[in-house]
Write an enzyme that holds these catalytic residues in place. Structure first.
Site, PDB file in Angstrom:
ATOM      1  N   ARG A  74       0.822  -1.218   0.000  1.00 20.54           N
ATOM      2  CA  ARG A  74       0.000   0.000   0.000  1.00 20.54           C
ATOM      3  C   ARG A  74       0.852   1.263   0.000  1.00 20.54           C
ATOM      4  O   ARG A  74       0.448   2.291  -0.561  1.00 20.54           O
ATOM      5  CB  ARG A  74      -0.937  -0.011   1.214  1.00 20.54           C
ATOM      6  CG  ARG A  74      -2.001   1.102   1.214  1.00 20.54           C
ATOM      7  CD  ARG A  74      -2.993   0.874   2.345  1.00 20.54           C
ATOM      8  NE  ARG A  74      -4.113   1.801   2.320  1.00 20.54           N
ATOM      9  CZ  ARG A  74      -4.193   2.919   3.048  1.00 20.54           C
ATOM     10  NH1 ARG A  74      -3.212   3.231   3.878  1.00 20.54           N
ATOM     11  NH2 ARG A  74      -5.258   3.691   2.968  1.00 20.54           N
ATOM     12  N   ILE A 124      -7.194   7.769  -0.779  1.00 23.07           N
ATOM     13  CA  ILE A 124      -7.071   6.315  -0.764  1.00 23.07           C
ATOM     14  C   ILE A 124      -7.815   5.848   0.481  1.00 23.07           C
ATOM     15  O   ILE A 124      -7.577   6.348   1.581  1.00 23.07           O
ATOM     16  CB  ILE A 124      -5.588   5.872  -0.771  1.00 23.07           C
ATOM     17  CG1 ILE A 124      -5.472   4.338  -0.704  1.00 23.07           C
ATOM     18  CG2 ILE A 124      -4.782   6.518   0.338  1.00 23.07           C
ATOM     19  CD1 ILE A 124      -4.043   3.836  -0.880  1.00 23.07           C
ATOM     20  N   SER A 125      -8.757   4.936   0.300  1.00 21.22           N
ATOM     21  CA  SER A 125      -9.622   4.513   1.407  1.00 21.22           C
ATOM     22  C   SER A 125      -8.847   3.754   2.475  1.00 21.22           C
ATOM     23  O   SER A 125      -7.786   3.180   2.202  1.00 21.22           O
ATOM     24  CB  SER A 125     -10.750   3.626   0.877  1.00 21.22           C
ATOM     25  OG  SER A 125     -11.562   4.328  -0.023  1.00 21.22           O
ATOM     26  N   GLN A 126      -9.401   3.739   3.688  1.00 20.08           N
ATOM     27  CA  GLN A 126      -8.775   2.972   4.761  1.00 20.08           C
ATOM     28  C   GLN A 126      -8.758   1.491   4.375  1.00 20.08           C
ATOM     29  O   GLN A 126      -9.673   1.003   3.695  1.00 20.08           O
ATOM     30  CB  GLN A 126      -9.507   3.186   6.080  1.00 20.08           C
ATOM     31  CG  GLN A 126     -10.879   2.551   6.138  1.00 20.08           C
ATOM     32  CD  GLN A 126     -11.573   2.777   7.461  1.00 20.08           C
ATOM     33  OE1 GLN A 126     -12.590   3.466   7.496  1.00 20.08           O
ATOM     34  NE2 GLN A 126     -11.084   2.202   8.518  1.00 20.08           N
TER      35      GLN A 126
END
Length: 220
Positions: free
Chosen positions: A41, A67-69
């Protein structure tokens, strides 16, 4: 360029993230867990924020996007019940992180991003890391990618005010779509299955995503 000890430290953080933020909160699909363990990530996060790559919150990536969790991405992937032979459409490439996860889990991934600068960076990152079964293009995600339809699954990484009918039409019979639905302050994550040509909706949980933007494609 990352030096070896930095890479090792980030790998350790990723393993801890999977255990504490994903497995501990109920994600059980072994293919989802394997993909999240595998995909770095930190390579999809702006360099200035790299030390936060494995924290439990979204991060800005530019152009007003995030950017999503990790956990919410895992929830979406698990509920899609992806198969290795699936052809998948992603709406909202963003940094390319979820695209990379899909690449590890599916046969073909088609991803649409309306911001040209984000699409270019994501495409370069995906190519550099060897995710070769992915195609990215700049466009209006609400319209989907009709010439590549039908899709086995569609993942929408931006909030729609209602079920996107053009995307639903691009699902194969029995296909499924996951999409945040609702206004900016009060969205719900919906899993929509195409059964006998009609939507069967399952509400999963509350969420908060950036909106699925209407209007012209952003190219600046």
């Amino acid at each position: 360029m990352q030096v070896p000890f930095e890479r090792d430290a980030l790998d350790v953080q990723r393993a801890k993230m999977v255990q504490a933020q994903v497995e501990a909160r109920g994600i059980r699909d072994p293919r989802v867990l394997a993909a999240i363990r595998d995909v770095p990530r930190h390579d999809f996060v702006p360099e200035a924020l790299r030390d936060q790559s494995y924290e439990d919150h979204p991060l800005p990536i530019g152009a007003g996007q995030t950017i999503s969790q990790p956990y919410i991405v895992a929830v979406m992937l698990e509920h899609l019940a992806l198969q290795p032979t699936d052809r998948v459409l992603e709406i909202g490439t963003g940094s390319g992180y979820a695209t990379a996860l899909l690449s590890r889990m599916c046969a073909e991934v088609y991803s649409i991003e309306r911001h040209a600068e984000l699409a270019a960076v994501a495409e370069a990152t995906l190519a550099r890391l060897g995710y070769s079964n992915v195609k990215v293009r700049v466009g209006d995600g609400r319209l989907g990618w009709p010439e590549r339809a039908p899709f086995d699954a569609i993942l929408v990484s931006a909030a729609a005010s209602e079920m996107p009918s053009a995307l639903f039409a691009q699902l194969r019979a029995g296909g499924r779509m996951i999409v945040p639905v609702g206004p900016p302050a009060s969205q719900e994550l919906q899993l929509i299955r195409k059964i006998n040509g009609q939507p069967e909706v399952q509400v999963l949980e509350g969420c908060r995503f950036v909106p699925l933007v209407e209007g012209a494609v952003v190219t600046h």
